[in-house]
Design a protein around this motif. Structure first.
Motif, mmCIF file in Angstrom:
data_model
loop_
_atom_site.group_PDB
_atom_site.id
_atom_site.type_symbol
_atom_site.label_atom_id
_atom_site.label_comp_id
_atom_site.label_asym_id
_atom_site.label_seq_id
_atom_site.Cartn_x
_atom_site.Cartn_y
_atom_site.Cartn_z
ATOM 1 N N LEU A 5 0.818 -1.177 -0.172
ATOM 2 C CA LEU A 5 0.050 0.135 0.102
ATOM 3 C C LEU A 5 0.773 1.266 -0.116
ATOM 4 C CD1 LEU A 5 -2.760 1.403 0.337
ATOM 5 C CD2 LEU A 5 -2.544 1.121 2.699
ATOM 6 N N LEU A 6 0.667 2.159 -0.801
ATOM 7 C CA LEU A 6 1.337 3.502 -1.088
ATOM 8 C C LEU A 6 0.322 4.266 -0.700
ATOM 9 C CD1 LEU A 6 3.624 3.154 -4.070
ATOM 10 C CD2 LEU A 6 4.354 3.145 -1.866
ATOM 11 N N THR A 38 -6.123 10.290 0.666
ATOM 12 C CA THR A 38 -7.234 10.690 1.644
ATOM 13 C C THR A 38 -7.596 11.786 1.106
ATOM 14 O OG1 THR A 38 -6.071 9.684 3.546
ATOM 15 C CG2 THR A 38 -7.745 11.052 4.003
ATOM 16 N N LEU A 39 -8.971 11.922 0.683
ATOM 17 C CA LEU A 39 -9.635 13.044 0.259
ATOM 18 C C LEU A 39 -9.455 14.303 1.222
ATOM 19 C CD1 LEU A 39 -12.517 11.741 -1.626
ATOM 20 C CD2 LEU A 39 -10.345 12.423 -2.577
ATOM 21 N N THR A 40 -9.324 15.565 1.073
ATOM 22 C CA THR A 40 -9.629 16.622 1.821
ATOM 23 C C THR A 40 -10.826 16.960 2.423
ATOM 24 O OG1 THR A 40 -9.647 18.388 0.102
ATOM 25 C CG2 THR A 40 -7.383 17.798 0.609
ATOM 26 N N ASP A 41 -11.123 17.709 3.350
ATOM 27 C CA ASP A 41 -12.496 17.890 3.754
ATOM 28 C C ASP A 41 -13.302 18.476 2.524
ATOM 29 O OD1 ASP A 41 -12.007 17.028 6.374
ATOM 30 O OD2 ASP A 41 -11.212 19.036 6.949
ATOM 31 N N ALA A 78 -8.907 6.741 0.137
ATOM 32 C CA ALA A 78 -9.150 6.312 1.704
ATOM 33 C C ALA A 78 -9.898 7.343 2.328
ATOM 34 C CB ALA A 78 -7.763 6.690 2.243
ATOM 35 N N ARG A 79 -10.656 7.325 3.580
ATOM 36 C CA ARG A 79 -11.655 7.973 4.198
ATOM 37 C C ARG A 79 -10.886 8.775 5.139
ATOM 38 N NH1 ARG A 79 -13.052 7.278 9.099
ATOM 39 N NH2 ARG A 79 -12.864 5.264 10.133
ATOM 40 N N HIS A 80 -11.387 10.039 5.910
ATOM 41 C CA HIS A 80 -10.863 10.738 6.676
ATOM 42 C C HIS A 80 -11.248 10.022 8.285
ATOM 43 C CE1 HIS A 80 -9.303 14.916 6.323
ATOM 44 N NE2 HIS A 80 -9.290 14.469 5.279
ATOM 45 N N PRO A 81 -10.571 10.183 9.172
ATOM 46 C CA PRO A 81 -8.906 10.847 9.070
ATOM 47 C C PRO A 81 -8.179 9.929 8.545
ATOM 48 C CG PRO A 81 -9.534 9.962 11.422
ATOM 49 C CD PRO A 81 -10.998 9.735 10.419
ATOM 50 N N PRO A 82 -7.085 10.489 7.825
ATOM 51 C CA PRO A 82 -6.075 9.705 7.064
ATOM 52 C C PRO A 82 -5.583 8.171 7.593
ATOM 53 C CG PRO A 82 -5.614 12.081 6.875
ATOM 54 C CD PRO A 82 -6.758 12.139 8.028
ATOM 55 N N ASP A 84 -6.864 6.347 9.940
ATOM 56 C CA ASP A 84 -7.692 5.365 9.793
ATOM 57 C C ASP A 84 -8.198 4.778 8.510
ATOM 58 O OD1 ASP A 84 -8.103 5.673 12.598
ATOM 59 O OD2 ASP A 84 -9.884 7.095 12.585
ATOM 60 N N GLY A 85 -8.140 5.812 7.386
ATOM 61 C CA GLY A 85 -8.542 5.329 6.180
ATOM 62 C C GLY A 85 -7.504 4.671 5.582
ATOM 63 N N ILE A 86 -6.228 4.941 6.092
ATOM 64 C CA ILE A 86 -4.980 3.971 5.428
ATOM 65 C C ILE A 86 -5.294 2.686 6.032
ATOM 66 C CG2 ILE A 86 -2.479 3.765 5.735
ATOM 67 C CD1 ILE A 86 -2.291 6.692 5.511
#
Length: 136
Positions: A5-6, A38-41, A78-82, A84-86
């Protein structure tokens, strides 16, 4: 097959270093890479066509760089927060190894604001490599 995973941010220099780290590993014929961002807000609330992880410059840069070296690449949002998403992406894709980069921060900055890399290092069930650039 070994899956790496990168998780990339918006820094092209760090993204290139991550891609080069993976491309230089031995046995790349048996490696699959999942690239995530991870997408920004602001991006989370955008319409679906604007939330596509493929539209992020560093994601495309890493994908193209790795595919040029003959690696199989898959993209994942990936979802927020980064952190957790990772970790969720790592579990979902049955990842064997995470290779991530981090911004250089002072110890006080890490203590005050936390660190995605630190959280992933502590909570991941797989090996995590922190890839640095030449100036770090």
């Amino acid at each position: 097959m070994y899956r790496i995973l990168l998780p990339v941010d918006d820094d092209a220099k760090r993204a290139r270093a991550q891609a080069d780290f993976v491309a230089d590993l031995p046995g790349i014929d048996d490696i699959e890479v999942v690239v995530t961002h991870t997408l920004t807000d602001e991006e989370v609330g955008a319409p679906d066509e604007l939330r596509n992880v493929d539209r992020v410059d560093t994601v495309r840069l890493v994908r193209d760089r790795l595919e040029d070296r003959g690696l199989d690449v898959e993209l994942a949002e990936a979802r927020h927060p980064p952190a957790d998403g990772i970790l969720e992406i790592a579990a979902e894709f049955d990842i064997d190894h995470i290779a991530m980069s981090t911004q250089r921060r002072s110890p006080a900055g890490k203590a005050l604001f936390g660190s995605v890399a630190q959280t992933v290092l502590l909570d991941a069930d797989v090996p995590v490599t922190i890839v640095t650039t030449d100036d770090e």
